[in-house]
Design an enzyme around this catalytic site. Structure first.
Site, PDB file in Angstrom:
ATOM      1  N   ASP A 181      13.886  54.452 -38.214  1.00 25.74           N
ATOM      2  CA  ASP A 181      15.202  53.872 -38.722  1.00 25.74           C
ATOM      3  C   ASP A 181      14.748  53.110 -39.782  1.00 25.74           C
ATOM      4  O   ASP A 181      13.878  53.342 -40.848  1.00 25.74           O
ATOM      5  CB  ASP A 181      15.896  53.284 -37.781  1.00 25.74           C
ATOM      6  CG  ASP A 181      17.337  53.021 -38.033  1.00 25.74           C
ATOM      7  OD1 ASP A 181      18.276  53.766 -37.871  1.00 25.74           O
ATOM      8  OD2 ASP A 181      17.807  51.959 -38.539  1.00 25.74           O
ATOM      9  N   TYR A 315      22.696  47.324 -44.891  1.00 23.26           N
ATOM     10  CA  TYR A 315      22.896  48.670 -45.593  1.00 23.26           C
ATOM     11  C   TYR A 315      23.407  48.424 -46.853  1.00 23.26           C
ATOM     12  O   TYR A 315      23.277  49.336 -47.639  1.00 23.26           O
ATOM     13  CB  TYR A 315      24.011  49.329 -44.410  1.00 23.26           C
ATOM     14  CG  TYR A 315      23.470  49.872 -43.124  1.00 23.26           C
ATOM     15  CD1 TYR A 315      23.136  51.322 -43.144  1.00 23.26           C
ATOM     16  CD2 TYR A 315      23.237  49.040 -42.337  1.00 23.26           C
ATOM     17  CE1 TYR A 315      22.730  51.714 -41.853  1.00 23.26           C
ATOM     18  CE2 TYR A 315      22.696  49.677 -41.140  1.00 23.26           C
ATOM     19  CZ  TYR A 315      22.637  50.933 -41.093  1.00 23.26           C
ATOM     20  OH  TYR A 315      22.016  51.403 -39.561  1.00 23.26           O
ATOM     21  N   HIS A 369      16.263  59.516 -31.536  1.00 23.51           N
ATOM     22  CA  HIS A 369      16.198  58.560 -32.713  1.00 23.51           C
ATOM     23  C   HIS A 369      15.521  57.323 -32.419  1.00 23.51           C
ATOM     24  O   HIS A 369      14.597  56.734 -33.128  1.00 23.51           O
ATOM     25  CB  HIS A 369      17.429  58.106 -33.106  1.00 23.51           C
ATOM     26  CG  HIS A 369      17.484  57.304 -34.514  1.00 23.51           C
ATOM     27  ND1 HIS A 369      17.134  57.705 -35.682  1.00 23.51           N
ATOM     28  CD2 HIS A 369      18.130  56.083 -34.520  1.00 23.51           C
ATOM     29  CE1 HIS A 369      17.074  56.671 -36.576  1.00 23.51           C
ATOM     30  NE2 HIS A 369      17.632  55.556 -35.823  1.00 23.51           N
TER      31      HIS A 369
END
Length: 405
Positions: A181, A315, A369
């Site tokens: 990630d 982000y 993930h």
């Protein structure tokens, strides 16, 4: 550059735990369509069960004690260029093997230092059959018990700077790294900024690459159009398209209006739970989540030093600095290892990922993930193969072979 190390124990004040229970008791649940299942998001029955258990059955003190017992934790001040000094929380467990390999582990969102928990005893284990590691896993600034940035512009370069400076402060002038990630992006940046003098090799379970392009990657475009792909790589592209079309709503919000979302995450534990629980389920490969496991994961966010809103700003900052555009063009000139798990969110064909620095590939038949949490044995097995005797990265960190002499 870095201050003195201070031992750290998680100790959430009683009033914060009581406040959480009071907020959970006041939760207002929405309605739900008949037979909605997971089509519209987290099922109402799931959330009601988890909220009830969080309020009346879940014992934070029990899990807090386990985290403190299993993971040696510390804090240290790290000076970040242009952002002042931040107090950083980290896990640091040394192997009994003196010449163990220093390894920087970096988590992402919606993860935390909690993700190193299962792999920590495996990585530090001493054996003549595999290498051992000294492991450092820091809470990203704004996550867990690390202080959050105060100024705008704290992007991937700055997260990488924190990780690198922490390793130097701990005496690890040369080291390897691993991440998924955001951890993949950050360890990649560590490799670009601090290799080959300090960063010696990196491994990720979320490899990224530039797609076929008529100018930038014309040969790859031709093979894409005329050669096709094996079945498993077609499935990987389908998974990638599913994520792009149906799984990235959260990304759009967090990368454009993180503060707006932050009010809900900071004030509503049920909202925070739903926002993250959705990802824990649909981003994994049929992983059998235990309710206490989920609630410990979420509680670390709720009780975090800066509050859960701080965690989503990465982000915005990474998008603003075009990190996703840059990642496709920059390949670290370091020994590189990839692990492939079938339910990773972005799965590119292997020929998209090839480079002269790719020295190790580990392929798995299950897993998603959160590889360190879902498949700890498999992930650690890949690191052992990559850095162990006979492996392509053996002795890449000078003097740190990972075995007893």
């Amino acid at each position: 550059m870095a201050g003195a190390e201070t031992p750290f124990q998680i100790s959430i004040p009683d009033e914060k735990i009581q406040n959480l229970k009071q907020k959970l008791a006041l939760t207002v649940f929405p309605d739900e369509l008949e037979d909605a299942g997971w089509d519209y998001g987290v099922p109402l029955a799931d959330l009601k069960r988890l909220v009830a258990h969080w309020k009346d059955g879940y014992d934070w003190r029990k899990h807090e004690a386990a985290l403190n017992e299993e993971m040696p934790q510390f804090t240290r001040d790290i000076e970040v260029d242009g952002h002042g000094t931040l107090n950083i929380h980290y896990v640091h467990k040394k192997s009994e093997v003196v010449d163990a390999i220093p390894l920087l582990f970096v988590h992402g969102w919606p993860g935390s230092f909690f993700e190193v928990r299962k792999i920590l005893p495996l990585l530090t284990q001493s054996s003549p059959d595999h290498p051992s590691f000294h492991v450092v896993a820091f809470s990203l600034p704004g996550y867990g018990f690390s202080e959050a940035p105060k100024k705008k512009g704290f992007a991937i370069d700055q997260f990488a700077e924190v990780g690198h400076k922490l390793m130097i402060a701990l005496g690890y002038n040369e080291y390897g790294s691993q991440g998924g990630d955001w951890g993949s992006m950050i360890t990649r940046k560590v490799s670009l900024l601090y290799g080959t003098k300090h960063a010696k090799a990196w491994h990720t379970n979320m490899p990224l690459a530039a797609p076929p392009h008529p100018i930038n990657r014309p040969w790859l475009l031709l093979t894409h159009l005329f050669w096709g792909y094996p079945k498993e790589e077609k499935e990987g592209l389908e998974r990638t398209m599913w994520f792009r079309e149906k799984g990235q709503g959260y990304f759009s919000e967090q990368s454009t209006q993180p503060q707006t979302l932050g009010y809900s995450l900071a004030d509503s534990p049920a909202g925070l739970l739903a926002w993250i629980y959705e990802k824990l389920v649909i981003w994994t490969d049929n992983y059998a989540w235990d309710d206490d496991e989920v609630l410990t994961w979420i509680s670390i966010y709720w009780f975090s030093r800066a509050g859960p809103a701080a965690s989503v700003r990465i982000y915005y900052e990474a998008t603003k600095t075009n990190e996703f555009g840059d990642v496709s063009k920059q390949t670290p000139a370091l020994p590189t290892g990839y692990s492939y798990f079938p339910k990773e969110l972005v799965r590119f064909p292997r020929r998209w990922l090839q480079s002269s620095h790719l020295i190790f590939e580990g392929k798995h038949t299950s897993g998603g993930h959160f590889a360190a949490h879902e498949k700890p044995d498999e992930l650690v097995g890949d690191l052992r193969k990559m850095f162990g005797k006979g492996g392509p990265a053996h002795s890449v960190v000078p003097g740190k072979i990972g075995y007893r002499l």
